[in-house]
Enzyme design. Structure first.
Site, PDB file in Angstrom:
ATOM      1  CG  PHE A 239      12.098   3.845  34.127  1.00 21.81           C
ATOM      2  CD1 PHE A 239      10.684   3.664  33.986  1.00 21.81           C
ATOM      3  CD2 PHE A 239      12.821   4.495  35.171  1.00 21.81           C
ATOM      4  CE1 PHE A 239      10.257   4.343  34.258  1.00 21.81           C
ATOM      5  CE2 PHE A 239      12.440   5.436  35.423  1.00 21.81           C
ATOM      6  CZ  PHE A 239      10.519   5.627  34.758  1.00 21.81           C
TER       7      PHE A 239
ATOM      8  CE  LYS B  26      23.346  -1.339  34.303  1.00 24.15           C
ATOM      9  NZ  LYS B  26      21.513  -1.178  35.428  1.00 24.15           N
TER      10      LYS B  26
ATOM     11  CD  GLU C 173      18.866  -0.331  38.392  1.00 22.58           C
ATOM     12  OE1 GLU C 173      18.687  -0.472  37.491  1.00 22.58           O
ATOM     13  OE2 GLU C 173      18.205   0.502  39.563  1.00 22.58           O
TER      14      GLU C 173
ATOM     15  CB  SER D  44      18.129  10.632  35.198  1.00 22.60           C
ATOM     16  OG  SER D  44      19.450  10.354  36.111  1.00 22.60           O
TER      17      SER D  44
ATOM     18  CB  CYS E  93      13.263  11.516  27.541  1.00 23.63           C
ATOM     19  SG  CYS E  93      13.055  11.240  25.674  1.00 23.63           S
TER      20      CYS E  93
ATOM     21  CD  GLU F 168      13.722  14.884  33.647  1.00 21.32           C
ATOM     22  OE1 GLU F 168      14.486  14.026  33.938  1.00 21.32           O
ATOM     23  OE2 GLU F 168      13.190  14.116  31.798  1.00 21.32           O
TER      24      GLU F 168
HETATM   25  P1  NAD Z   1      18.655   6.236  35.583  1.00 22.66           P
HETATM   26  O1  NAD Z   1      19.978   7.584  35.097  1.00 22.66           O
HETATM   27  O2  NAD Z   1      18.494   6.722  37.366  1.00 22.66           O
HETATM   28  O3  NAD Z   1      19.290   5.446  35.033  1.00 22.66           O
HETATM   29  C1  NAD Z   1      19.591   4.872  33.946  1.00 22.66           C
HETATM   30  C2  NAD Z   1      20.724   3.906  34.013  1.00 22.66           C
HETATM   31  O4  NAD Z   1      21.449   4.271  34.886  1.00 22.66           O
HETATM   32  C3  NAD Z   1      19.897   2.976  34.591  1.00 22.66           C
HETATM   33  O5  NAD Z   1      20.345   1.347  33.436  1.00 22.66           O
HETATM   34  C4  NAD Z   1      20.384   2.631  35.977  1.00 22.66           C
HETATM   35  O6  NAD Z   1      20.391   2.013  36.085  1.00 22.66           O
HETATM   36  C5  NAD Z   1      22.206   3.325  35.938  1.00 22.66           C
HETATM   37  N1  NAD Z   1      22.396   3.968  36.964  1.00 22.66           N
HETATM   38  C6  NAD Z   1      21.672   4.475  38.119  1.00 22.66           C
HETATM   39  N2  NAD Z   1      22.055   4.933  39.008  1.00 22.66           N
HETATM   40  C7  NAD Z   1      23.440   4.436  38.727  1.00 22.66           C
HETATM   41  C8  NAD Z   1      24.103   5.470  39.365  1.00 22.66           C
HETATM   42  N3  NAD Z   1      24.246   6.364  40.341  1.00 22.66           N
HETATM   43  N4  NAD Z   1      25.988   5.144  38.664  1.00 22.66           N
HETATM   44  C9  NAD Z   1      25.410   4.509  37.319  1.00 22.66           C
HETATM   45  N5  NAD Z   1      24.258   3.866  36.336  1.00 22.66           N
HETATM   46  C10 NAD Z   1      23.551   4.295  37.961  1.00 22.66           C
HETATM   47  O7  NAD Z   1      17.178   7.129  34.543  1.00 22.66           O
HETATM   48  P2  NAD Z   1      16.035   6.253  34.718  1.00 22.66           P
HETATM   49  O8  NAD Z   1      15.242   6.664  36.037  1.00 22.66           O
HETATM   50  O9  NAD Z   1      16.307   5.051  34.400  1.00 22.66           O
HETATM   51  O10 NAD Z   1      14.852   6.779  33.557  1.00 22.66           O
HETATM   52  C11 NAD Z   1      14.735   8.315  33.611  1.00 22.66           C
HETATM   53  C12 NAD Z   1      15.043   9.324  33.101  1.00 22.66           C
HETATM   54  O11 NAD Z   1      15.721   9.493  31.411  1.00 22.66           O
HETATM   55  C13 NAD Z   1      14.758  10.145  32.985  1.00 22.66           C
HETATM   56  O12 NAD Z   1      15.820  11.621  33.347  1.00 22.66           O
HETATM   57  C14 NAD Z   1      14.622  10.234  31.061  1.00 22.66           C
HETATM   58  O13 NAD Z   1      14.338  12.138  30.699  1.00 22.66           O
HETATM   59  C15 NAD Z   1      15.803  10.620  30.745  1.00 22.66           C
HETATM   60  N6  NAD Z   1      15.208   9.357  29.785  1.00 22.66           N
HETATM   61  C16 NAD Z   1      16.014  10.762  29.046  1.00 22.66           C
HETATM   62  C17 NAD Z   1      16.072   9.640  27.026  1.00 22.66           C
HETATM   63  C18 NAD Z   1      17.242  10.768  25.569  1.00 22.66           C
HETATM   64  O14 NAD Z   1      16.630  10.244  25.420  1.00 22.66           O
HETATM   65  N7  NAD Z   1      17.499  12.194  26.410  1.00 22.66           N
HETATM   66  C19 NAD Z   1      15.171   9.098  26.523  1.00 22.66           C
HETATM   67  C20 NAD Z   1      14.941   8.011  27.914  1.00 22.66           C
HETATM   68  C21 NAD Z   1      14.717   8.620  29.096  1.00 22.66           C
END
Ligand code: NAD
Length: 514
Positions: free
Chosen positions: A166, A190, A193, A243, A298, A399
């Site tokens: 997000f 994808k 959401e 994450s 991040c 985090e």
């Molecule tokens: P998230 O892991 O909750 O979601 C990321 C994606 O995975 C979304 O598209 C979501 O719909 C999907 N998703 C969520 N739960 C899922 C599940 N159980 N099974 C399958 N798919 C699922 O992350 P977020 O909250 O959207 O973003 C924040 C996180 O992203 C933080 O931990 C941040 O550090 C990380 N991030 C990392 C980087 C990097 O470059 N390392 C960059 C940006 C964000």
């Protein structure tokens, strides 16, 4: 522009024709058929602004079929034509920076200047991809044997997918699709959401740029859609950013299903400040990097490691800057920090203040005291500063991903380094010092993928690659830049002899160089 839906550049949360966010498949908006959908909030008002369709496995299959059908034509499209389209995409994204940024502000909540910064950093990746004729050049060795030449070519993988978080609803998709499609792949995105509209808007811009239908597709949704992507036999590779627990799941499931996977995870980024650092500069950097985008980056700095006697003056300098930070809706003139993404996330972030204090940390600034925390329906939290944090505390071990900066005090450089290297994450880090030798030693010693020397957010430019170490990345190749090109292509080596009837003879020996 003819068909592209323009969001209001200023007013937040009003109903527009994007009230229902559809999928983008085969060059058109496609209404969801699964009967499942999710709310999209305006985080500044706390109101549901629109809904987004959630794809079923069958709908993901439909997108994969469109992408598969488009692949043979797109990979055969000449490099010059693909380059021309990438240049047109570049120009359209450049012309529509404000509109893309407005989508980000309305759904993510980040302030306009920050949203424009996100678009600019994403655009760099499209600009990099316009250099695809250079980037796809292989090697050629003439006369490896008499009359024999060897050369390498790089070919696209087929249908590839990107799953994005997000916090960067436009930039992270651009990290992925720019190189993926320039290399000749077709792409399924994808997006998160929570803020899905920018991705459909980008789809419309790509179509307007002349990208053939089916080369870029967007399916919205949750775990159902993600798991369908991971299981789909026609999807060759998956890029993920999000994450760490989900990144691990994506990597394990995707690779078990025979896919190439790069999965970037969470972070806990440390900024080490040595006693010789310029305190004012270090305080400016810490405040900017900790609270920018409400700490939902991040590469945000979440921990300052204050070495020796720098701690007291540094904490005082940071504290002095906090009351001046202007918190408000992202579309309001002068706002420097907006709300968090959801109420649940805001409350989770705030809970670390409680647990930090109960485990012995000193709360020097409490974001819950900000007027918008109590009086707004939006998901606001002021800036918080936790001092005397230790690595055992819950607030350190997790985090937080919000506007909370922690200070860990250490006596010397070796103990500071030990803290950074013992952390499970290894995304970004920075050191602040005037001592070039100390900075070079840190660069040598630290187990982190992206390092800043007096630079607090060392996000690599698009012609390097982005990625952390340890629990911040699963897979072998970092994202975008040269490693992105490697990820989205596979090498093929050709050994060639053109018949010369004059020298031809039967030879049953093992082929050897002559
Ligand atoms: P998230 O892991 O909750 O979601 C990321 C994606 O995975 C979304 O598209 C979501 O719909 C999907 N998703 C969520 N739960 C899922 C599940 N159980 N099974 C399958 N798919 C699922 O992350 P977020 O909250 O959207 O973003 C924040 C996180 O992203 C933080 O931990 C941040 O550090 C990380 N991030 C990392 C980087 C990097 O470059 N390392 C960059 C940006 C964000």
């Amino acid at each position: 522009m003819t068909h592209v839906a323009e969001p209001p550049v200023t007013g937040g949360g009003q109903a527009t024709e994007l009230d229902h966010v559809n999928h983008w498949i085969n060059g058109s908006r496609v209404a969801g058929a699964s009967g499942r959908r999710g709310p999209v909030y305006n985080p500044a008002t706390g109101q549901v602004a629109r809904h987004v369709d959630f794809a079923s496995a069958e709908e993901v299959d439909g997108a994969a079929a469109a992408a598969k059908a488009a692949f043979s034509g797109w990979r055969a499209t000449s490099i010059s034509r693909r380059t021309e389209i990438m240049f047109r995409i570049r120009n359209l994204v450049d012309q529509h920076r404000e509109e893309i940024a407005a989508h980000l502000t309305r759904e993510h909540g980040k302030v306009r200047t920050d949203a424009l910064g996100e678009v600019a950093r994403g655009l760099e990746n499209i600009e990099f991809a316009t250099g695809i004729p250079q980037l796809l050049k292989g090697g050629f060795s003439e006369q490896v044997s008499t009359g024999v030449d060897v050369y390498q070519i790089r070919q696209p993988l087929g249908v590839v997918a990107g799953i994005t978080p997000f916090n960067f609803p436009a930039m992270v998709p651009m990290w992925m699709f720019a190189n993926a499609i320039a290399c000749g792949n077709t792409f399924i995105l994808k997006p998160s959401e929570k803020d899905p509209s920018a991705s459909v808007y980008l789809g419309e811009l790509l179509k307007e740029a002349g990208l053939p239908d089916g080369v870029f597709n967007v399916v919205h949704g949750d775990k159902v859609a993600v798991d369908a992507v991971l299981a789909h036999p026609d999807i060759a590779a998956v890029s993920f950013v999000g994450s760490t627990p989900i990144a691990r799941h994506i990597y394990q499931t995707g690779t078990a299903n025979g896919k190439r996977v790069q999965a970037l995870g969470g972070a806990k980024n440390h900024m080490v400040v040595l006693p010789d650092a310029d305190i004012e500069m270090a305080a400016d950097a810490a405040v900017s990097a900790a609270y920018g985008s409400a700490g939902e980056r991040c590469m945000a700095i979440s921990v300052v490691v204050a070495v020796g006697d720098v701690a007291d003056p540094l904490v005082a300098a940071i504290e002095a800057r906090l009351p001046k930070i202007k918190i408000g809706p992202g579309n309001e003139e002068g706002s420097e920090m907006g709300p968090l993404i959801t109420k649940e996330h805001r409350d989770k972030v705030a809970s670390y203040l409680e647990s930090g204090v109960s485990q012995g940390a000193t709360l020097r600034a409490d974001g819950r005291q900000h007027v918008l925390y109590s009086e707004s329906e939006g998901f606001f939290l002021g800036v918080s500063l936790l001092d005397n944090v230790t690595p055992e505390m819950e607030c350190y071990r997790n985090e937080i991903f919000g506007p909370v900066l922690e200070v860990v005090r250490t006596p010397d450089y070796p103990s500071a380094l030990e803290i950074v290297n013992a952390n499970e994450y290894g995304n970004g880090t920075a050191i602040f010092t005037r001592d070039g030798g100390a900075a070079r030693q840190f660069q040598f010693d630290v187990n982190v993928g992206m390092v800043g020397l007096n630079v607090p957010i060392p996000v690599p430019v698009a012609y390097y690659s982005f990625g952390g170490w340890k629990a911040s990345l699963f897979g072998d190749l970092h994202m975008y830049g040269p490693e992105g090109i490697q990820f989205y292509t596979r090498g093929k080596v050709v050994t060639a002899r053109w018949p010369d009837p004059g020298t031809s003879s039967v030879d049953l020996g093992f082929p050897r160089t002559r």
